[in-house]
Motif scaffolding. Structure first.
Motif, PDB file in Angstrom:
ATOM      1  N   ILE A   1       0.865  -1.182   0.000  1.00 49.17           N
ATOM      2  CA  ILE A   1       0.000   0.000   0.000  1.00 49.17           C
ATOM      3  C   ILE A   1       0.899   1.228   0.000  1.00 49.17           C
ATOM      4  CG2 ILE A   1      -1.812   1.259   1.217  1.00 49.17           C
ATOM      5  CD1 ILE A   1      -2.685  -1.370   2.473  1.00 49.17           C
ATOM      6  N   PRO A   2       0.964   1.977  -1.097  1.00 46.99           N
ATOM      7  CA  PRO A   2       1.970   3.044  -1.202  1.00 46.99           C
ATOM      8  C   PRO A   2       1.779   4.190  -0.221  1.00 46.99           C
ATOM      9  CG  PRO A   2       0.423   3.134  -3.047  1.00 46.99           C
ATOM     10  CD  PRO A   2       0.136   1.863  -2.311  1.00 46.99           C
ATOM     11  N   GLU A   3       0.555   4.396   0.228  1.00 45.51           N
ATOM     12  CA  GLU A   3       0.307   5.537   1.119  1.00 45.51           C
ATOM     13  C   GLU A   3       0.740   5.297   2.554  1.00 45.51           C
ATOM     14  OE1 GLU A   3      -2.562   5.584  -2.257  1.00 45.51           O
ATOM     15  OE2 GLU A   3      -2.018   4.089  -0.745  1.00 45.51           O
ATOM     16  N   LEU A   4       1.027   4.054   2.930  1.00 48.51           N
ATOM     17  CA  LEU A   4       1.295   3.737   4.324  1.00 48.51           C
ATOM     18  C   LEU A   4       2.761   3.390   4.564  1.00 48.51           C
ATOM     19  CD1 LEU A   4      -1.796   1.518   5.252  1.00 48.51           C
ATOM     20  CD2 LEU A   4      -1.476   3.985   5.611  1.00 48.51           C
ATOM     21  N   THR A   5       3.312   3.935   5.642  1.00 49.50           N
ATOM     22  CA  THR A   5       4.617   3.510   6.156  1.00 49.50           C
ATOM     23  C   THR A   5       4.353   2.579   7.322  1.00 49.50           C
ATOM     24  OG1 THR A   5       5.656   5.597   5.516  1.00 49.50           O
ATOM     25  CG2 THR A   5       6.791   4.261   7.171  1.00 49.50           C
TER      26      THR A   5
ATOM     27  N   GLU B   1       5.553  16.424  16.473  1.00 51.70           N
ATOM     28  CA  GLU B   1       4.199  16.838  16.106  1.00 51.70           C
ATOM     29  C   GLU B   1       3.812  16.292  14.740  1.00 51.70           C
ATOM     30  OE1 GLU B   1       3.444  21.001  16.509  1.00 51.70           O
ATOM     31  OE2 GLU B   1       4.483  21.164  18.425  1.00 51.70           O
ATOM     32  N   GLN B   2       4.734  16.345  13.791  1.00 52.80           N
ATOM     33  CA  GLN B   2       4.442  15.877  12.439  1.00 52.80           C
ATOM     34  C   GLN B   2       4.238  14.369  12.415  1.00 52.80           C
ATOM     35  OE1 GLN B   2       3.699  17.395   9.783  1.00 52.80           O
ATOM     36  NE2 GLN B   2       3.975  15.940   8.113  1.00 52.80           N
ATOM     37  N   LEU B   3       5.109  13.623  13.099  1.00 55.08           N
ATOM     38  CA  LEU B   3       4.980  12.172  13.111  1.00 55.08           C
ATOM     39  C   LEU B   3       3.708  11.740  13.828  1.00 55.08           C
ATOM     40  CD1 LEU B   3       8.694  11.195  13.792  1.00 55.08           C
ATOM     41  CD2 LEU B   3       7.378  10.575  11.754  1.00 55.08           C
ATOM     42  N   ALA B   4       3.414  12.356  14.960  1.00 50.37           N
ATOM     43  CA  ALA B   4       2.216  11.982  15.710  1.00 50.37           C
ATOM     44  C   ALA B   4       0.951  12.280  14.919  1.00 50.37           C
ATOM     45  CB  ALA B   4       2.187  12.717  17.054  1.00 50.37           C
ATOM     46  N   ALA B   5       0.983  13.331  14.095  1.00 49.31           N
ATOM     47  CA  ALA B   5      -0.179  13.683  13.281  1.00 49.31           C
ATOM     48  C   ALA B   5      -0.391  12.697  12.130  1.00 49.31           C
ATOM     49  CB  ALA B   5      -0.016  15.098  12.730  1.00 49.31           C
ATOM     50  N   ARG B   6       0.607  11.879  11.840  1.00 49.43           N
ATOM     51  CA  ARG B   6       0.503  10.872  10.776  1.00 49.43           C
ATOM     52  C   ARG B   6       0.220   9.472  11.330  1.00 49.43           C
ATOM     53  NH1 ARG B   6       6.103  10.888   8.126  1.00 49.43           N
ATOM     54  NH2 ARG B   6       5.109   9.263   6.837  1.00 49.43           N
ATOM     55  N   LEU B   7       0.169   9.319  12.634  1.00 47.10           N
ATOM     56  CA  LEU B   7       0.176   8.011  13.284  1.00 47.10           C
ATOM     57  C   LEU B   7      -1.227   7.494  13.574  1.00 47.10           C
ATOM     58  CD1 LEU B   7       1.722   5.745  14.918  1.00 47.10           C
ATOM     59  CD2 LEU B   7       1.546   7.285  16.891  1.00 47.10           C
ATOM     60  N   LEU B   8      -1.426   6.210  13.310  1.00 45.26           N
ATOM     61  CA  LEU B   8      -2.594   5.498  13.825  1.00 45.26           C
ATOM     62  C   LEU B   8      -2.213   4.041  14.037  1.00 45.26           C
ATOM     63  CD1 LEU B   8      -5.166   4.443  11.129  1.00 45.26           C
ATOM     64  CD2 LEU B   8      -3.023   5.559  10.482  1.00 45.26           C
TER      65      LEU B   8
ATOM     66  N   LEU C   1       1.019   2.536  12.010  1.00 45.14           N
ATOM     67  CA  LEU C   1       0.971   2.962  10.621  1.00 45.14           C
ATOM     68  C   LEU C   1       1.172   4.465  10.561  1.00 45.14           C
ATOM     69  CD1 LEU C   1      -2.205   1.018   9.393  1.00 45.14           C
ATOM     70  CD2 LEU C   1       0.171   0.217   9.430  1.00 45.14           C
ATOM     71  N   LEU C   2       1.914   4.921   9.546  1.00 43.26           N
ATOM     72  CA  LEU C   2       2.074   6.351   9.287  1.00 43.26           C
ATOM     73  C   LEU C   2       1.491   6.665   7.918  1.00 43.26           C
ATOM     74  CD1 LEU C   2       5.763   6.955  10.500  1.00 43.26           C
ATOM     75  CD2 LEU C   2       3.667   7.604  11.699  1.00 43.26           C
ATOM     76  N   VAL C   3       0.596   7.643   7.882  1.00 41.15           N
ATOM     77  CA  VAL C   3       0.028   8.092   6.612  1.00 41.15           C
ATOM     78  C   VAL C   3       0.990   9.091   5.978  1.00 41.15           C
ATOM     79  CG1 VAL C   3      -2.313   7.721   7.464  1.00 41.15           C
ATOM     80  CG2 VAL C   3      -1.266  10.002   7.666  1.00 41.15           C
ATOM     81  N   PRO C   4       0.792   9.464   4.710  1.00 39.27           N
ATOM     82  CA  PRO C   4       1.686  10.441   4.069  1.00 39.27           C
ATOM     83  C   PRO C   4       1.672  11.791   4.796  1.00 39.27           C
ATOM     84  CG  PRO C   4       0.294   9.346   2.449  1.00 39.27           C
ATOM     85  CD  PRO C   4      -0.239   8.960   3.787  1.00 39.27           C
ATOM     86  N   GLU C   5       2.743  12.541   4.633  1.00 42.07           N
ATOM     87  CA  GLU C   5       2.827  13.852   5.275  1.00 42.07           C
ATOM     88  C   GLU C   5       1.663  14.750   4.874  1.00 42.07           C
ATOM     89  OE1 GLU C   5       6.585  15.749   4.802  1.00 42.07           O
ATOM     90  OE2 GLU C   5       7.737  14.035   5.541  1.00 42.07           O
ATOM     91  N   ALA C   6       1.218  14.641   3.620  1.00 44.66           N
ATOM     92  CA  ALA C   6       0.113  15.481   3.155  1.00 44.66           C
ATOM     93  C   ALA C   6      -1.196  15.152   3.857  1.00 44.66           C
ATOM     94  CB  ALA C   6      -0.053  15.328   1.648  1.00 44.66           C
TER      95      ALA C   6
END
Length: 405
Positions: free
Chosen positions: A283-287, A357-364, A304-309
């Motif tokens: 899945i390209p959108e997920l790290t 802040e940036q990483l936590a905002a991408r995290l689930l 899981l990390l979503v894209p920065e955008a």
């Protein structure tokens, strides 16, 4: 339900897979047999519920398992952390460095014991405390570095000990390294050492969701420091101040069984996490979390990390779609503590960790547990794939609309 509503989906009525497991380590007939034996052996007025023999056996077994010289049982991991920090006798201005992405408990404990909490950035891969950023923030007032093995990923404790040795406090010497291993019991660090054998003190939790549990609460501290050991004993041993922090007889009996089964339970969790990572890897959108063996990652959560955008709003949309459309729960574990807790925010006013802040905002973290059935696990994997595609389509449509004015 978590107290911080910003860490969960907007609505949860449609969930068939919960936000997170309510229990981490699970019980077998052996735990039930141990409880029956404790109950039957405690009914007499001549014996009762005094549990010193059981607790001592649990402490000895835990010390042997981790390779530490001493292990002391507590009624919770939170109590254990408070007592370890209290032993430092922090004075005004004394600093404790810790990662900004964290459970709030250790940070509240630092503040409660009079220390100045200094927040540092996470490593972008493991989200553990970043060594280089810690070195930028260490100073003459630093008394301790508090390292969390975050969500089961083991930090390199030896390198933090070496860093501390290069920056001694003018009165107390090198800062001590305190380790929060609440989510990494049974793991190994990059040196190959068992979690709990490195640093000044390591704090474990046996709360219900943890990798092993003693009736929903309980904790342990491991250390090689004999002086600290005496200070941590119930009621301060024979000389110092202390309080009643005892683990019960029944908890210790179950703890002995859980400890004997810990490697087996962790192995099942690692296998399930690696299978999920492999299934979602295209899945390209997920790290996805790193695939690590040798106990270097126990996958307390499957991050899981979503894209920065997508950071923030897009991530929240993904959690909502997972819940509303596919019935799968997820949680942000953990947000940046100063953004979600009023006391920490006030105490750390002026501090910012943009990377955190940036990483936590991408995290689930979608729900993961070794005892989920194959059908339940398949539901989660399918939901993550479909929900990510749904949100990607929505994000693309939104971007196109903006371009077209």
């Amino acid at each position: 339900m978590p107290t911080n509503r910003s860490t969960v989906p907007r609505t949860t009525a449609a969930l068939s897979i919960p936000l997170e497991p309510a229990q981490g380590g699970w019980y077998t007939g052996a735990e039930h047999d141990a409880i029956r034996m404790v109950v039957s052996g405690s009914e007499s007025w001549r014996t009762g519920w005094r549990g010193a023999e059981y607790v001592t056996s649990f402490e000895d077994a835990f010390a042997q398992y981790t390779g530490a010289s001493h292990a002391l049982a507590f009624n919770s991991g939170g109590t254990a952390m408070e007592m370890v920090l209290r032993a430092l006798e922090l004075q005004p201005g004394d600093e404790v460095i810790s990662c900004a992405i964290n459970f709030v408990g250790p940070h509240i404990a630092v503040i409660g014991q009079g220390g100045r909490l200094v927040l540092a950035e996470p490593d972008p891969i493991t989200l553990n405390l970043d060594l280089a950023d810690t070195e930028q923030r260490i100073g003459p007032q630093t008394r301790a570095i508090l390292v969390t093995h975050w969500n089961g990923a083991s930090a390199d404790i030896g390198r933090f000990v070496e860093l501390a040795a290069r920056h001694p406090h003018p009165v107390h010497g090198p800062p001590v390294v305190i380790v929060d291993a609440a989510r990494a019991c049974g793991g190994r660090t990059p040196s190959g050492a068992r979690v709990g054998s490195e640093g000044w003190a390591t704090v474990f939790s046996f709360e219900s969701k943890k990798l092993m549990t003693t009736f929903g609460q309980g904790g342990m501290v491991t250390t090689d420091d004999h002086v600290l050991t005496e200070r941590l004993r119930t009621y301060g041993g024979r000389a110092g101040w202390g309080t009643n922090q005892l683990l019960t007889k029944a908890q210790a009996a179950v703890g002995l069984i859980q400890l004997a089964r810990l490697n087996e339970m962790n192995a099942a969790r690692i296998t399930r996490a690696h299978e999920r990572t492999a299934a979602l890897g295209d899945i390209p959108e997920l790290t996805l979390p790193p695939t690590l063996d040798e106990g270097l990652h126990l996958y307390y959560r499957h991050n899981l990390l979503v894209p920065e955008a997508w950071a923030g709003r897009g991530r929240d949309e993904l959690m909502d779609v997972l819940a509303d459309r596919y019935g799968v729960g997820s949680i942000v574990s953990d947000p940046v503590t100063y953004l979600g807790h009023d006391l920490i925010r006030a105490h750390t006013a002026g501090q910012r960790c943009p990377r955190a802040e940036q990483l936590a905002a991408r995290l689930l973290c979608p729900c993961l547990h070794p005892q989920m059935t194959e059908d339940e696990e398949a539901q989660v994997r399918d939901a993550v794939r479909r929900a990510t595609a749904d949100v990607a389509q929505l994000q693309s449509a939104t971007a196109t609309a903006k371009e077209n004015g």
